[in-house]
Design a protein around this motif. Structure first.
Motif, PDB file in Angstrom:
ATOM      1  N   ILE A  95     -18.361  16.081  12.485  1.00  0.00           N
ATOM      2  CA  ILE A  95     -19.476  15.665  11.622  1.00  0.00           C
ATOM      3  C   ILE A  95     -20.029  14.309  12.052  1.00  0.00           C
ATOM      4  O   ILE A  95     -21.232  14.074  11.986  1.00  0.00           O
ATOM      5  CB  ILE A  95     -19.090  15.696  10.114  1.00  0.00           C
ATOM      6  N   ALA A  96     -19.159  13.429  12.524  1.00  0.00           N
ATOM      7  CA  ALA A  96     -19.640  12.126  13.015  1.00  0.00           C
ATOM      8  C   ALA A  96     -20.534  12.325  14.240  1.00  0.00           C
ATOM      9  O   ALA A  96     -21.628  11.751  14.317  1.00  0.00           O
ATOM     10  CB  ALA A  96     -18.468  11.210  13.340  1.00  0.00           C
ATOM     11  N   LEU A  97     -20.080  13.137  15.160  1.00  0.00           N
ATOM     12  CA  LEU A  97     -20.866  13.364  16.377  1.00  0.00           C
ATOM     13  C   LEU A  97     -22.152  14.135  16.080  1.00  0.00           C
ATOM     14  O   LEU A  97     -23.214  13.818  16.625  1.00  0.00           O
ATOM     15  CB  LEU A  97     -20.018  14.110  17.413  1.00  0.00           C
ATOM     16  N   GLU A  98     -22.052  15.124  15.217  1.00  0.00           N
ATOM     17  CA  GLU A  98     -23.212  15.955  14.876  1.00  0.00           C
ATOM     18  C   GLU A  98     -24.318  15.135  14.203  1.00  0.00           C
ATOM     19  O   GLU A  98     -25.498  15.430  14.362  1.00  0.00           O
ATOM     20  CB  GLU A  98     -22.763  17.100  13.955  1.00  0.00           C
ATOM     21  N   THR A  99     -23.944  14.109  13.455  1.00  0.00           N
ATOM     22  CA  THR A  99     -24.920  13.328  12.685  1.00  0.00           C
ATOM     23  C   THR A  99     -25.139  11.914  13.242  1.00  0.00           C
ATOM     24  O   THR A  99     -25.847  11.116  12.633  1.00  0.00           O
ATOM     25  CB  THR A  99     -24.473  13.204  11.219  1.00  0.00           C
ATOM     26  N   SER A 100     -24.509  11.614  14.364  1.00  0.00           N
ATOM     27  CA  SER A 100     -24.595  10.286  14.986  1.00  0.00           C
ATOM     28  C   SER A 100     -24.140   9.175  14.042  1.00  0.00           C
ATOM     29  O   SER A 100     -24.690   8.070  14.031  1.00  0.00           O
ATOM     30  CB  SER A 100     -26.020   9.997  15.487  1.00  0.00           C
ATOM     31  N   ALA A 101     -23.105   9.456  13.250  1.00  0.00           N
ATOM     32  CA  ALA A 101     -22.544   8.449  12.348  1.00  0.00           C
ATOM     33  C   ALA A 101     -21.409   7.705  13.045  1.00  0.00           C
ATOM     34  O   ALA A 101     -20.713   8.267  13.888  1.00  0.00           O
ATOM     35  CB  ALA A 101     -22.017   9.121  11.078  1.00  0.00           C
ATOM     36  N   ASN A 102     -21.222   6.446  12.676  1.00  0.00           N
ATOM     37  CA  ASN A 102     -20.095   5.675  13.201  1.00  0.00           C
ATOM     38  C   ASN A 102     -18.771   6.178  12.645  1.00  0.00           C
ATOM     39  O   ASN A 102     -17.731   6.079  13.289  1.00  0.00           O
ATOM     40  CB  ASN A 102     -20.221   4.192  12.820  1.00  0.00           C
ATOM     41  N   VAL A 103     -18.826   6.697  11.412  1.00  0.00           N
ATOM     42  CA  VAL A 103     -17.628   7.123  10.694  1.00  0.00           C
ATOM     43  C   VAL A 103     -17.812   8.562  10.228  1.00  0.00           C
ATOM     44  O   VAL A 103     -18.851   8.918   9.673  1.00  0.00           O
ATOM     45  CB  VAL A 103     -17.379   6.222   9.461  1.00  0.00           C
ATOM     46  N   GLY A 104     -16.784   9.362  10.450  1.00  0.00           N
ATOM     47  CA  GLY A 104     -16.765  10.722   9.915  1.00  0.00           C
ATOM     48  C   GLY A 104     -15.495  10.910   9.111  1.00  0.00           C
ATOM     49  O   GLY A 104     -14.422  10.469   9.542  1.00  0.00           O
ATOM     50  N   VAL A 105     -15.618  11.518   7.942  1.00  0.00           N
ATOM     51  CA  VAL A 105     -14.442  11.817   7.131  1.00  0.00           C
ATOM     52  C   VAL A 105     -14.450  13.297   6.783  1.00  0.00           C
ATOM     53  O   VAL A 105     -15.508  13.933   6.753  1.00  0.00           O
ATOM     54  CB  VAL A 105     -14.359  10.969   5.842  1.00  0.00           C
ATOM     55  N   SER A 106     -13.236  13.831   6.520  1.00  0.00           N
ATOM     56  CA  SER A 106     -13.152  15.242   6.193  1.00  0.00           C
ATOM     57  C   SER A 106     -12.009  15.507   5.221  1.00  0.00           C
ATOM     58  O   SER A 106     -11.063  14.729   5.129  1.00  0.00           O
ATOM     59  CB  SER A 106     -12.935  16.067   7.458  1.00  0.00           C
ATOM     60  N   PHE A 107     -12.141  16.631   4.527  1.00  0.00           N
ATOM     61  CA  PHE A 107     -11.144  17.090   3.560  1.00  0.00           C
ATOM     62  C   PHE A 107     -11.015  18.596   3.686  1.00  0.00           C
ATOM     63  O   PHE A 107     -12.016  19.310   3.669  1.00  0.00           O
ATOM     64  CB  PHE A 107     -11.606  16.795   2.121  1.00  0.00           C
ATOM     65  N   SER A 108      -9.779  19.081   3.772  1.00  0.00           N
ATOM     66  CA  SER A 108      -9.512  20.510   3.727  1.00  0.00           C
ATOM     67  C   SER A 108      -8.163  20.683   3.044  1.00  0.00           C
ATOM     68  O   SER A 108      -7.170  20.104   3.489  1.00  0.00           O
ATOM     69  CB  SER A 108      -9.486  21.109   5.139  1.00  0.00           C
ATOM     70  N   GLY A 109      -8.141  21.437   1.959  1.00  0.00           N
ATOM     71  CA  GLY A 109      -6.881  21.530   1.237  1.00  0.00           C
ATOM     72  C   GLY A 109      -6.852  22.634   0.208  1.00  0.00           C
ATOM     73  O   GLY A 109      -7.733  23.485   0.159  1.00  0.00           O
ATOM     74  N   VAL A 110      -5.822  22.572  -0.612  1.00  0.00           N
ATOM     75  CA  VAL A 110      -5.592  23.553  -1.663  1.00  0.00           C
ATOM     76  C   VAL A 110      -5.650  22.819  -3.005  1.00  0.00           C
ATOM     77  O   VAL A 110      -4.688  22.148  -3.394  1.00  0.00           O
ATOM     78  CB  VAL A 110      -4.229  24.258  -1.497  1.00  0.00           C
ATOM     79  N   ALA A 111      -6.788  22.936  -3.681  1.00  0.00           N
ATOM     80  CA  ALA A 111      -6.978  22.219  -4.945  1.00  0.00           C
ATOM     81  C   ALA A 111      -6.441  23.001  -6.146  1.00  0.00           C
ATOM     82  O   ALA A 111      -6.311  22.453  -7.225  1.00  0.00           O
ATOM     83  CB  ALA A 111      -8.456  21.888  -5.148  1.00  0.00           C
ATOM     84  N   GLY A 112      -6.146  24.273  -5.952  1.00  0.00           N
ATOM     85  CA  GLY A 112      -5.547  25.077  -7.018  1.00  0.00           C
ATOM     86  C   GLY A 112      -6.544  25.549  -8.048  1.00  0.00           C
ATOM     87  O   GLY A 112      -7.742  25.387  -7.882  1.00  0.00           O
TER      88      GLY A 112
END
Length: 172
Positions: A84-101
């Motif tokens: 996502i950082a590379l795709e949007t030319s952002a300095n910072v990319g963060v991500s979340f993938s999990g099991v929220a229940g």
């Protein structure tokens, strides 16, 4: 000042931009950023990549990585953050993938398992939070976003430490 206000302020001060790819948090991280005045100065983009196909298409995740490690994995979270950082030319990319229940967990990845990624100017850090599985879905999502925002503040306040941390993680 709350964590997200601090984060937006620090990103403005450092003249950096951020983008997020979110699965289990469903855009909550970006929503917290947007709640802060001047968010438009730092937020490049945010995508909710709930399906595997969306992770591949919008966050540059490899199908092979998903096949090998599963969607809820540090490997996928890392590719999401970097992608996502590379795709949007952002300095910072963060991500979340999990099991929220409250459903969807397994013995290997129980409810409350949230894998996150943080990509800052070419350096990648991933982590798995093991949150209390008795928390509500909303609480798991909220806690995940706050925990990563706090980590990101630490990283941005000490980029040298972040680079060393990433280098040490790669050597393991």
């Amino acid at each position: 000042m709350n964590t997200f206000e601090e984060l937006v302020s620090l990103l403005i001060e450092k003249q950096m931009t951020i983008a997020s790819a979110e699965s289990c948090t469903g855009g909550l991280f970006a929503s917290h950023i947007v709640d802060v005045p001047d968010a438009s100065r730092v937020l490049n983009a945010s995508v909710v990549t709930y399906s595997n196909a969306a992770k591949v298409r919008y966050a540059r995740v490899s199908y092979d990585t998903i096949e090998k490690f599963g969607a809820v994995s540090e490997q996928v979270a890392g590719e999401m953050a970097e992608g996502i950082a590379l795709e949007t030319s952002a300095n910072v990319g963060v991500s979340f993938s999990g099991v929220a229940g409250p459903t969807g967990g397994s013995k290997q990845k129980p409810v409350g398992t949230v894998c996150v990624g943080c990509y800052i100017e070419g350096k990648l850090w991933t982590h798995t939070f093991h949150l209390d599985p008795t928390l509500s879905r909303a609480e798991i999502r909220e806690q995940s976003t706050i925990l990563l925002a706090e980590k990101l503040l630490d990283f941005l306040n000490n980029l040298g430490w972040f680079e060393t941390l990433c280098r040490d993680e790669l050597s393991k």
